[in-house]
Write a protein that holds these residues in place. Structure first.
Motif, PDB file in Angstrom:
ATOM      1  N   THR A   1       0.840  -1.195   0.000  1.00  0.00           N
ATOM      2  CA  THR A   1       0.000   0.000   0.000  1.00  0.00           C
ATOM      3  C   THR A   1       0.874   1.243   0.000  1.00  0.00           C
ATOM      4  O   THR A   1       2.047   1.194   0.406  1.00  0.00           O
ATOM      5  CB  THR A   1      -0.920   0.056   1.225  1.00  0.00           C
ATOM      6  OG1 THR A   1      -0.133   0.263   2.399  1.00  0.00           O
ATOM      7  CG2 THR A   1      -1.743  -1.213   1.377  1.00  0.00           C
ATOM      8  N   ILE A   2       0.285   2.354  -0.437  1.00  0.00           N
ATOM      9  CA  ILE A   2       1.011   3.621  -0.448  1.00  0.00           C
ATOM     10  C   ILE A   2       0.063   4.769  -0.142  1.00  0.00           C
ATOM     11  O   ILE A   2      -1.034   4.844  -0.690  1.00  0.00           O
ATOM     12  CB  ILE A   2       1.724   3.825  -1.797  1.00  0.00           C
ATOM     13  CG1 ILE A   2       2.599   5.092  -1.760  1.00  0.00           C
ATOM     14  CG2 ILE A   2       0.746   3.862  -2.961  1.00  0.00           C
ATOM     15  CD1 ILE A   2       3.585   5.173  -2.930  1.00  0.00           C
ATOM     16  N   HIS A   3       0.488   5.626   0.767  1.00  0.00           N
ATOM     17  CA  HIS A   3      -0.279   6.804   1.132  1.00  0.00           C
ATOM     18  C   HIS A   3      -0.002   7.918   0.134  1.00  0.00           C
ATOM     19  O   HIS A   3       1.064   7.937  -0.508  1.00  0.00           O
ATOM     20  CB  HIS A   3       0.144   7.230   2.550  1.00  0.00           C
ATOM     21  CG  HIS A   3      -0.690   8.291   3.144  1.00  0.00           C
ATOM     22  ND1 HIS A   3      -0.345   9.620   3.067  1.00  0.00           N
ATOM     23  CD2 HIS A   3      -1.855   8.240   3.830  1.00  0.00           C
ATOM     24  CE1 HIS A   3      -1.252  10.344   3.692  1.00  0.00           C
ATOM     25  NE2 HIS A   3      -2.183   9.529   4.167  1.00  0.00           N
ATOM     26  N   THR A   4      -0.916   8.864   0.018  1.00  0.00           N
ATOM     27  CA  THR A   4      -0.698   9.968  -0.902  1.00  0.00           C
ATOM     28  C   THR A   4       0.563  10.752  -0.563  1.00  0.00           C
ATOM     29  O   THR A   4       1.176  11.375  -1.432  1.00  0.00           O
ATOM     30  CB  THR A   4      -1.921  10.906  -0.937  1.00  0.00           C
ATOM     31  OG1 THR A   4      -1.777  11.855  -1.979  1.00  0.00           O
ATOM     32  CG2 THR A   4      -2.109  11.622   0.397  1.00  0.00           C
ATOM     33  N   GLY A   5       0.976  10.667   0.712  1.00  0.00           N
ATOM     34  CA  GLY A   5       2.207  11.331   1.122  1.00  0.00           C
ATOM     35  C   GLY A   5       3.458  10.533   0.817  1.00  0.00           C
ATOM     36  O   GLY A   5       4.573  11.047   0.985  1.00  0.00           O
ATOM     37  N   GLY A   6       3.282   9.254   0.401  1.00  0.00           N
ATOM     38  CA  GLY A   6       4.428   8.462  -0.028  1.00  0.00           C
ATOM     39  C   GLY A   6       4.834   7.318   0.884  1.00  0.00           C
ATOM     40  O   GLY A   6       5.664   6.495   0.485  1.00  0.00           O
ATOM     41  N   THR A   7       4.269   7.245   2.081  1.00  0.00           N
ATOM     42  CA  THR A   7       4.645   6.137   2.963  1.00  0.00           C
ATOM     43  C   THR A   7       4.088   4.826   2.428  1.00  0.00           C
ATOM     44  O   THR A   7       2.996   4.789   1.854  1.00  0.00           O
ATOM     45  CB  THR A   7       4.124   6.371   4.387  1.00  0.00           C
ATOM     46  OG1 THR A   7       2.721   6.588   4.342  1.00  0.00           O
ATOM     47  CG2 THR A   7       4.801   7.567   5.023  1.00  0.00           C
ATOM     48  N   THR A   8       4.846   3.760   2.624  1.00  0.00           N
ATOM     49  CA  THR A   8       4.488   2.466   2.049  1.00  0.00           C
ATOM     50  C   THR A   8       4.466   1.369   3.115  1.00  0.00           C
ATOM     51  O   THR A   8       5.132   1.464   4.143  1.00  0.00           O
ATOM     52  CB  THR A   8       5.484   2.061   0.949  1.00  0.00           C
ATOM     53  OG1 THR A   8       6.800   2.016   1.508  1.00  0.00           O
ATOM     54  CG2 THR A   8       5.468   3.050  -0.202  1.00  0.00           C
ATOM     55  N   THR A   9       3.697   0.327   2.822  1.00  0.00           N
ATOM     56  CA  THR A   9       3.713  -0.887   3.626  1.00  0.00           C
ATOM     57  C   THR A   9       3.741  -2.083   2.671  1.00  0.00           C
ATOM     58  O   THR A   9       3.211  -1.994   1.556  1.00  0.00           O
ATOM     59  CB  THR A   9       2.469  -1.001   4.532  1.00  0.00           C
ATOM     60  OG1 THR A   9       1.292  -0.965   3.715  1.00  0.00           O
ATOM     61  CG2 THR A   9       2.409   0.127   5.539  1.00  0.00           C
TER      62      THR A   9
END
Length: 126
Positions: free
Chosen positions: A50-58
Motif C-alpha cells: 500500500t502507499i499513502h498519498t504522502g508516499g509512505t508504504t507498507t
C-alpha cells in the motif's frame, strides 16, 4: 466515484520481472490510500503493498525486497514493480483505493478499501 483500471500482467518465468500499472480517477480524499492486493487460485485475497498519498508504504512480508509500490498523483497512476518473481506470486492482482489511514500509513487489510479494479493476471512458471 473512483474508478481503477489495472494493466501490465502477463506470463513470465521465475526470476523475471513485471510492472503493473493502475490508472485511477477520483477525488483526493477517496484515493488517500492506494493498494495492490492479489488472489491466487483457491486462496483468499491478500494485501501485497500500500502507499499513502504522502508516499509512505507498507508491504507484505512475502514480497518485501522484491516488490516496489509507487504512485504518480499528477498522472493519476499507481504502479507495482515485481522483481525476482516466484511461482507462488501467481495470482490475479487488483488495485484498490481507500480514504482511511492511520498515522499516515495505509492498511494492508482489504476491508478498508472501498473501490476496486477488475484485476490483471500474473502467472509465473518455474
Amino acid at each position: 466515484q473512483v474508478q481503477l483500471v489495472e494493466s501490465g500482467g502477463g506470463s513470465v518465468q521465475a526470476g523475471r520481472s513485471l510492472r503493473l500499472s493502475c490508472a485511477f480517477s477520483g477525488d483526493t480524499y477517496s484515493t488517500e490510500c492506494l493498494g495492490w492486493f492479489r488472489r491466487g487460485l483457491g486462496n483468499e485475497r491478500e494485501g501485497v503493498a500500500t502507499i499513502h498519498t504522502g508516499g509512505t508504504t507498507t508491504y507484505a512480508d512475502s514480497v518485501k525486497a522484491r516488490f516496489t509500490i509507487s504512485r504518480d498523483n499528477a498522472k493519476n497512476s499507481l504502479y507495482l514493480q515485481l522483481n525476482n518473481l516466484k511461482p507462488e506470486d501467481t495470482a490475479m492482482y487488483f488495485c484498490a483505493a481507500s480514504p482511511y489511514s492511520v498515522g499516515g500509513y495505509c492498511h494492508l487489510s482489504e476491508s478498508t478499501y472501498n473501490y476496486w479494479g477488475q484485476g490483471t493476471q500474473v502467472t509465473v512458471s518455474s
